[in-house]
Design a protein around this motif. Structure first.
Motif, short mmCIF file in Angstrom:
data_model
loop_
_atom_site.label_atom_id
_atom_site.label_comp_id
_atom_site.label_asym_id
_atom_site.label_seq_id
_atom_site.Cartn_x
_atom_site.Cartn_y
_atom_site.Cartn_z
N MET A 1 0.87 -1.19 0.00
CA MET A 1 0.00 0.00 0.00
C MET A 1 0.91 1.24 0.00
SD MET A 1 -3.03 1.01 2.64
CE MET A 1 -3.89 -0.49 2.33
N ALA A 2 0.64 2.18 -0.95
CA ALA A 2 1.50 3.38 -1.09
C ALA A 2 0.81 4.58 -0.45
CB ALA A 2 1.77 3.65 -2.55
N ILE A 3 1.51 5.20 0.50
CA ILE A 3 0.95 6.33 1.25
C ILE A 3 1.72 7.60 0.89
CG2 ILE A 3 0.29 7.18 3.53
CD1 ILE A 3 -0.82 4.38 2.83
N LEU A 4 0.99 8.66 0.50
CA LEU A 4 1.61 9.96 0.24
C LEU A 4 1.63 10.75 1.55
CD1 LEU A 4 2.72 12.19 -1.68
CD2 LEU A 4 0.33 12.90 -2.00
N ILE A 5 2.83 11.23 1.92
CA ILE A 5 2.97 12.00 3.16
C ILE A 5 3.30 13.44 2.76
CG2 ILE A 5 4.05 12.05 5.45
CD1 ILE A 5 3.04 9.28 4.74
N THR A 6 2.36 14.36 2.90
CA THR A 6 2.70 15.75 2.62
C THR A 6 3.34 16.33 3.88
OG1 THR A 6 0.72 16.87 3.48
CG2 THR A 6 0.55 15.90 1.27
N GLY A 7 4.42 17.11 3.71
CA GLY A 7 5.12 17.64 4.87
C GLY A 7 5.91 16.56 5.59
N ILE A 63 0.46 21.44 -10.83
CA ILE A 63 1.07 20.60 -11.88
C ILE A 63 2.09 19.65 -11.25
CG2 ILE A 63 2.55 20.63 -13.93
CD1 ILE A 63 1.15 23.34 -14.64
N GLY A 64 2.90 20.19 -10.36
CA GLY A 64 3.88 19.33 -9.68
C GLY A 64 3.20 18.26 -8.85
N LEU A 65 2.11 18.63 -8.19
CA LEU A 65 1.39 17.66 -7.35
C LEU A 65 0.74 16.58 -8.22
CD1 LEU A 65 0.33 16.85 -4.54
CD2 LEU A 65 -1.61 18.38 -4.93
N GLU A 66 0.14 16.99 -9.34
CA GLU A 66 -0.46 15.98 -10.23
C GLU A 66 0.59 15.02 -10.75
OE1 GLU A 66 -4.39 18.08 -12.21
OE2 GLU A 66 -3.61 16.09 -12.72
N HIS A 72 2.64 7.60 -9.38
CA HIS A 72 2.47 6.57 -8.34
C HIS A 72 1.00 6.21 -8.17
CE1 HIS A 72 6.63 7.11 -6.92
NE2 HIS A 72 6.42 8.40 -7.18
N SER A 73 0.74 4.96 -7.82
CA SER A 73 -0.63 4.53 -7.49
C SER A 73 -0.78 4.72 -5.98
CB SER A 73 -0.81 3.05 -7.86
OG SER A 73 -2.07 2.61 -7.35
N ILE A 74 -1.31 5.87 -5.59
CA ILE A 74 -1.41 6.24 -4.18
C ILE A 74 -2.71 5.71 -3.58
CG2 ILE A 74 -1.66 8.25 -2.63
CD1 ILE A 74 0.23 9.72 -4.65
N LYS A 112 -9.24 13.69 -5.53
CA LYS A 112 -10.53 13.31 -6.15
C LYS A 112 -10.32 12.91 -7.61
CE LYS A 112 -13.82 16.55 -6.67
NZ LYS A 112 -14.31 16.61 -8.07
N LYS A 113 -9.53 13.70 -8.31
CA LYS A 113 -9.29 13.43 -9.75
C LYS A 113 -8.67 12.06 -9.95
CE LYS A 113 -6.83 15.24 -13.79
NZ LYS A 113 -6.03 16.39 -14.35
N TYR A 114 -7.81 11.65 -9.03
CA TYR A 114 -7.12 10.35 -9.18
C TYR A 114 -7.75 9.26 -8.34
CZ TYR A 114 -3.71 12.80 -11.99
OH TYR A 114 -3.12 13.53 -13.00
N GLY A 115 -8.96 9.54 -7.82
CA GLY A 115 -9.71 8.49 -7.13
C GLY A 115 -9.12 8.09 -5.78
N VAL A 116 -8.39 9.01 -5.15
CA VAL A 116 -7.82 8.73 -3.82
C VAL A 116 -8.67 9.46 -2.78
CG1 VAL A 116 -5.77 8.90 -2.36
CG2 VAL A 116 -5.53 8.58 -4.85
N LYS A 117 -9.38 8.69 -1.93
CA LYS A 117 -10.34 9.34 -1.03
C LYS A 117 -10.17 8.94 0.42
CE LYS A 117 -13.69 10.07 -4.72
NZ LYS A 117 -15.09 9.85 -5.19
#
Ligand code: WQD
Length: 346
Positions: A1-7, A63-66, A72-74, A112-117
């Protein structure tokens, strides 16, 4: 499972990255280094022996965030990124609202655009304003007394509205009390820019000789010794609370708030005494006037997190003081190295 950690390069973020990697999660870290240093991520790799992708991206850079979501499949996001200095927020409120709120709006829109909720949000006990009684439970009235606190409160409301509009979201709002301490290795810890606003980093900088003496803000509060009482929680316990919240959001839907605190309050003077005992160092201090905006007492009712997340804080005040001191003593000038050795950002 891939987790995005902002900050993820920050104080709480880096400690959470260590625990996620140690628990076997794949992580992707995003940070703009506005209030953190690349070296903290080098240390996370050192401590865990694990590698991970990192992107030097600002949440305001859609753009950088997208690009991160395209690469990655987050599966879920833990959102730490945000400015957090109460006093600074009073002097530059627009910067705080734009950075914290617009950044979160962009993050949620891209999710939302990439279906990560599935989202764990770094909120704060500051959303309780000036509570009339203790301990504080999650159903207490919410209010804010400064722009920083208002950004946290507004973001909580935004996320609740997001769930009302789309019930497939799963969101945990984690309300931190007073995080202190450091990883037991002494290799990562709190590294504030400039003169620390918060108590523990100020104490450790006095103990290590970087600052002359602690100013105790008030001794006429209705508390055990007149100084302010807070619920200090070890940053590793806080990090582990995020793993429990992550388990919940990936296996359910809804929006829920949870206090991450110990349920025990300590006064400033008790903290000084406990720190001196744990570190063997003296902390000279002077009693001065109250700090505007401070409440006398603030501590959590941690029952809901125990009951619904299966999480409780396990580390005591001695651990918090010893670990805070070890980090400061080993790193008198915090994270000094500026360059990330194997920067993966695209
Ligand atoms: C703790 C106690 C001070 C410094 C803040 C934010 C909150 C959260 C945590 C982000 C108080 C006293 C402090 C000093 C002192 N941050 N003190 N001398 O104010 O409880 O909470 O940090 O989410 O939003 O408001 O933490 O560490 O600043 O103060 O006497 O030099 O120590 O008066 O009683 P606080 P703090």
């Amino acid at each position: 499972m891939a987790i995005l950690i902002t900050g993820g390069a920050g104080y709480i973020g880096s400690h959470t990255c260590v625990e996620l990697l140690s628990a076997g999660y794949e992580i992707i870290v995003l940070d703009n280094f506005s209030n953190s240093k690349p070296e903290s991520l080098n240390r996370v790799k050192e401590l865990t022996g694990k590698d991970f992708m990192f992107y030097e991206v600002d949440l305001l850079d859609r753009i950088g965030l997208e690009g991160v979501f395209q690469n990655h499949s987050i599966d879920a996001v833990i959102h730490f990124a945000g400015l957090k200095a109460v006093g600074e927020s009073v002097s530059i409120p627009l910067h705080y609202y734009h950075n914290n709120i617009t950044g979160t709006l962009i993050l949620c829109d891209v999710m939302k655009k990439y279906g990560v909720k599935d989202l764990v949000f770094s909120s704060s006990a500051t959303v309780y304003g000036m509570p009339e009684r203790m301990p504080i439970s999650e159903d207490f009235p919410l209010s804010a007394t400064n722009p920083y606190g208002r950004t946290k409160l507004m973001i909580e409301e935004i996320l609740r509205d997001l769930y009302v509009a789309d019930n497939s979201w799963s969101i945990a709002l984690l309300r931190y009390f007073n995080p202190i301490g450091a990883h037991e290795s002494g290799r990562i810890g709190e590294d504030p820019n400039g003169i620390p606003n918060n108590l523990m980093p100020f104490i450790t900088q006095v103990a290590v000789g970087k600052l002359k003496e602690l100013q105790v803000f008030g001794s006429d509060y209705p508390t055990v010794d007149g100084s302010g009482v807070r619920d200090y929680i070890h940053v590793v316990d806080l990090a582990l609370g995020h793993l429990k919240a992550l388990e919940r959001v990936v296996s359910s839907t809804g929006v829920d708030a949870f206090n991450l605190g110990t349920g025990t309050g300590y006064s400033v003077l008790e903290m000084v005494a406990d720190f001196e005992k744990a570190s063997g160092r003296k902390v000279p201090y002077k009693i001065v006037d109250r700090r505007p905006g401070d409440v006398a007492v603030c501590y959590a009712d941690p029952f809901k997190a125990k009951n619904e997340l299966g999480w409780t804080a396990e580390r005591g005040i001695e651990d918090m003081c010893k670990d805070s001191w070890r980090w400061q003593e080993k790193n008198p000038n915090g994270f000094e190295t500026k360059v990330l050795i194997d920067k993966n950002n695209k």
